[in-house]
Design a protein around this motif. Structure first.
Motif, PDB file in Angstrom:
ATOM      1  N   LEU A 293      -3.067  -3.872   0.631  1.00 15.16           N
ATOM      2  CA  LEU A 293      -3.102  -2.603   1.356  1.00 15.16           C
ATOM      3  C   LEU A 293      -3.937  -2.828   2.617  1.00 15.16           C
ATOM      4  O   LEU A 293      -5.115  -3.175   2.523  1.00 15.16           O
ATOM      5  CB  LEU A 293      -3.742  -1.496   0.511  1.00 15.16           C
ATOM      6  CG  LEU A 293      -3.338  -1.396  -0.967  1.00 15.16           C
ATOM      7  CD1 LEU A 293      -4.111  -0.279  -1.653  1.00 15.16           C
ATOM      8  CD2 LEU A 293      -1.851  -1.163  -1.109  1.00 15.16           C
ATOM      9  N   THR A 294      -3.350  -2.661   3.780  1.00 12.15           N
ATOM     10  CA  THR A 294      -4.076  -2.912   5.026  1.00 12.15           C
ATOM     11  C   THR A 294      -4.038  -1.672   5.911  1.00 12.15           C
ATOM     12  O   THR A 294      -3.106  -0.858   5.846  1.00 12.15           O
ATOM     13  CB  THR A 294      -3.475  -4.106   5.793  1.00 12.15           C
ATOM     14  OG1 THR A 294      -2.107  -3.821   6.126  1.00 12.15           O
ATOM     15  CG2 THR A 294      -3.532  -5.376   4.968  1.00 12.15           C
TER      16      THR A 294
ATOM     17  N   LEU B  15      -4.578   9.885  -4.277  1.00 10.46           N
ATOM     18  CA  LEU B  15      -3.376   9.079  -4.083  1.00 10.46           C
ATOM     19  C   LEU B  15      -2.461   9.616  -2.996  1.00 10.46           C
ATOM     20  O   LEU B  15      -1.582   8.902  -2.517  1.00 10.46           O
ATOM     21  CB  LEU B  15      -2.609   8.987  -5.403  1.00 10.46           C
ATOM     22  CG  LEU B  15      -3.307   8.149  -6.483  1.00 10.46           C
ATOM     23  CD1 LEU B  15      -2.638   8.360  -7.823  1.00 10.46           C
ATOM     24  CD2 LEU B  15      -3.311   6.685  -6.116  1.00 10.46           C
ATOM     25  N   SER B  16      -2.658  10.868  -2.597  1.00  9.97           N
ATOM     26  CA  SER B  16      -1.798  11.425  -1.557  1.00  9.97           C
ATOM     27  C   SER B  16      -1.941  10.665  -0.245  1.00  9.97           C
ATOM     28  O   SER B  16      -1.025  10.665   0.579  1.00  9.97           O
ATOM     29  CB  SER B  16      -2.123  12.906  -1.334  1.00  9.97           C
ATOM     30  OG  SER B  16      -3.428  13.066  -0.801  1.00  9.97           O
TER      31      SER B  16
ATOM     32  N   SER C 215      -7.665  -8.482 -10.640  1.00  7.36           N
ATOM     33  CA  SER C 215      -8.585  -8.863  -9.574  1.00  7.36           C
ATOM     34  C   SER C 215      -8.484  -7.840  -8.457  1.00  7.36           C
ATOM     35  O   SER C 215      -7.437  -7.226  -8.250  1.00  7.36           O
ATOM     36  CB  SER C 215      -8.289 -10.273  -9.038  1.00  7.36           C
ATOM     37  OG  SER C 215      -7.077 -10.290  -8.299  1.00  7.36           O
ATOM     38  N   LEU C 216      -9.615  -7.662  -7.763  1.00 13.02           N
ATOM     39  CA  LEU C 216      -9.663  -6.721  -6.644  1.00 13.02           C
ATOM     40  C   LEU C 216     -10.668  -7.235  -5.619  1.00 13.02           C
ATOM     41  O   LEU C 216     -11.780  -7.621  -5.977  1.00 13.02           O
ATOM     42  CB  LEU C 216     -10.070  -5.330  -7.121  1.00 13.02           C
ATOM     43  CG  LEU C 216     -10.097  -4.235  -6.050  1.00 13.02           C
ATOM     44  CD1 LEU C 216      -8.677  -3.872  -5.624  1.00 13.02           C
ATOM     45  CD2 LEU C 216     -10.803  -2.983  -6.585  1.00 13.02           C
TER      46      LEU C 216
ATOM     47  N   VAL D 245      -0.373   1.634  -6.363  1.00 15.11           N
ATOM     48  CA  VAL D 245      -1.075   2.829  -6.823  1.00 15.11           C
ATOM     49  C   VAL D 245      -2.178   2.451  -7.805  1.00 15.11           C
ATOM     50  O   VAL D 245      -3.291   2.990  -7.755  1.00 15.11           O
ATOM     51  CB  VAL D 245      -0.077   3.820  -7.469  1.00 15.11           C
ATOM     52  CG1 VAL D 245      -0.822   4.991  -8.108  1.00 15.11           C
ATOM     53  CG2 VAL D 245       0.907   4.336  -6.424  1.00 15.11           C
ATOM     54  N   ALA D 246      -1.918   1.512  -8.703  1.00 10.97           N
ATOM     55  CA  ALA D 246      -2.930   1.083  -9.676  1.00 10.97           C
ATOM     56  C   ALA D 246      -4.132   0.465  -8.974  1.00 10.97           C
ATOM     57  O   ALA D 246      -5.286   0.717  -9.350  1.00 10.97           O
ATOM     58  CB  ALA D 246      -2.313   0.086 -10.666  1.00 10.97           C
ATOM     59  N   VAL D 247      -3.891  -0.335  -7.947  1.00 13.22           N
ATOM     60  CA  VAL D 247      -4.993  -0.954  -7.194  1.00 13.22           C
ATOM     61  C   VAL D 247      -5.823   0.110  -6.501  1.00 13.22           C
ATOM     62  O   VAL D 247      -7.062   0.079  -6.531  1.00 13.22           O
ATOM     63  CB  VAL D 247      -4.427  -1.965  -6.173  1.00 13.22           C
ATOM     64  CG1 VAL D 247      -5.483  -2.348  -5.142  1.00 13.22           C
ATOM     65  CG2 VAL D 247      -3.930  -3.215  -6.890  1.00 13.22           C
ATOM     66  N   TRP D 248      -5.166   1.092  -5.858  1.00 14.28           N
ATOM     67  CA  TRP D 248      -5.899   2.142  -5.147  1.00 14.28           C
ATOM     68  C   TRP D 248      -6.686   3.015  -6.124  1.00 14.28           C
ATOM     69  O   TRP D 248      -7.811   3.442  -5.837  1.00 14.28           O
ATOM     70  CB  TRP D 248      -4.921   2.969  -4.333  1.00 14.28           C
ATOM     71  CG  TRP D 248      -5.518   4.019  -3.434  1.00 14.28           C
ATOM     72  CD1 TRP D 248      -5.177   5.332  -3.388  1.00 14.28           C
ATOM     73  CD2 TRP D 248      -6.527   3.846  -2.429  1.00 14.28           C
ATOM     74  NE1 TRP D 248      -5.910   5.989  -2.428  1.00 14.28           N
ATOM     75  CE2 TRP D 248      -6.748   5.095  -1.828  1.00 14.28           C
ATOM     76  CE3 TRP D 248      -7.264   2.744  -2.001  1.00 14.28           C
ATOM     77  CZ2 TRP D 248      -7.672   5.288  -0.809  1.00 14.28           C
ATOM     78  CZ3 TRP D 248      -8.200   2.930  -0.987  1.00 14.28           C
ATOM     79  CH2 TRP D 248      -8.399   4.179  -0.397  1.00 14.28           C
ATOM     80  N   MET D 249      -6.134   3.271  -7.308  1.00 18.44           N
ATOM     81  CA  MET D 249      -6.874   4.013  -8.337  1.00 18.44           C
ATOM     82  C   MET D 249      -8.086   3.215  -8.811  1.00 18.44           C
ATOM     83  O   MET D 249      -9.154   3.782  -9.083  1.00 18.44           O
ATOM     84  CB  MET D 249      -5.956   4.331  -9.513  1.00 18.44           C
ATOM     85  CG  MET D 249      -4.849   5.327  -9.191  1.00 18.44           C
ATOM     86  SD  MET D 249      -3.710   5.590 -10.580  1.00 18.44           S
ATOM     87  CE  MET D 249      -4.733   6.578 -11.680  1.00 18.44           C
ATOM     88  N   ASP D 250      -7.951   1.903  -8.883  1.00 20.81           N
ATOM     89  CA  ASP D 250      -9.071   1.059  -9.296  1.00 20.81           C
ATOM     90  C   ASP D 250     -10.183   1.082  -8.251  1.00 20.81           C
ATOM     91  O   ASP D 250     -11.368   1.043  -8.599  1.00 20.81           O
ATOM     92  CB  ASP D 250      -8.587  -0.377  -9.537  1.00 20.81           C
ATOM     93  CG  ASP D 250      -9.500  -1.148 -10.474  1.00 20.81           C
ATOM     94  OD1 ASP D 250      -9.735  -0.659 -11.594  1.00 20.81           O
ATOM     95  OD2 ASP D 250      -9.979  -2.220 -10.080  1.00 20.81           O
TER      96      ASP D 250
END
Length: 256
Positions: A62-63, A8-9, A38-39, A132-137
């Motif tokens: 996130l782009t 996450l950093s 959804s992702l 953050v939740a999307v990136w963790m997913d």
């Protein structure tokens, strides 16, 4: 949780600060609770929907810039040089130590903080808990879809395979027929090693990046993190190698 903090950093989340720790814990609660509903990952963009405390899900995007065609050609050449890399591509797997090999080209699949453009309909300061939740997913889905990160950088597995096949076909067309082969030069180099063109050497964007990507070994019980323990030696070795290249003194007697 340490590996998640390092992952996450790259979003610019400071998990050592109270606010950062709260966002990390809240994002993990959303993800494990199935709130990332959804992702979608395409070239240069991650799109997700996260069900927060409101009835309407938040839209997250996130782009980041994709790699150029020239950079991807370099990656294709790197993968095409060894049959074992090509075999793993055909098997739907990433080549062994792929991201470590990319450091030769000054590239890394894992984006760096500052490369992102983060958006969310919650309008909270980025990175918000939904981003953050999307990136963790994304991280959780890598085991089942190892080419998710290459798609984010601009190439699917199928596109990579097609580009490598084209290069291999071009190489085969330029090969010499067996009847035209001679024994001249088989036992000696045709050119001096100093005349062999080498790719430009660039410093990696993140010091000891592969070490950070690998995280802690299974069962690690050291007094500190692997990165803290070994990255000084890795960085010192890289600096020493760069100094040798810049000076042109390949016979230096200095020893690390």
């Amino acid at each position: 949780m340490r590996a998640a903090v390092e992952w996450l950093s790259v979003l610019g989340l400071d998990a050592s600060a109270p606010e950062g720790r709260w966002r990390l814990n809240e994002a993990d609660r959303l993800r494990t609770g199935g709130r990332v509903i959804s992702l979608r990952v395409v070239a240069g963009r991650i799109e997700g929907r996260v069900q927060g405390s409101h009835a309407r899900p938040h839209l997250v995007e996130l782009t980041l810039p994709v790699w150029s065609d020239t950079q991807w050609r370099s990656v294709g050449d790197l993968l095409g040089r060894q049959a074992r890399h090509y075999a793993r591509l055909l098997a739907g797997q990433l080549p062994d130590q792929f991201d470590s090999a990319l450091t030769e080209l000054g590239l890394s699949l894992l984006p760096q903080a500052g490369q992102w453009h983060l958006r969310c309909t919650c309008d909270e300061p980025a990175p918000c808990v939904h981003q953050v939740a999307v990136w963790m997913d994304v991280r959780e889905r890598l085991d089942g879809d190892p080419y998710l990160m290459t798609r984010l950088r601009g190439r699917s597995r199928e596109q990579l395979l097609a580009e490598i096949r084209d290069r291999r076909a071009t190489h085969e067309q330029r090969s010499v027929a067996l009847a035209e082969l001679t024994t001249d030069g088989w036992s000696r180099a045709r050119v001096h090693p100093s005349e062999v063109p080498l790719p430009p050497v660039r410093r990696p964007p993140t010091p000891a990046g592969p070490l950070r990507m690998l995280g802690e070994p299974a069962g690690w019980t050291g007094p500190t993190t692997v990165v803290a323990m070994f990255s000084p030696a890795v960085v010192a070795a890289a600096d020493h190698a760069a100094a040798l290249l810049e000076s042109g003194d390949g016979d230096s007697g200095d020893v690390l």
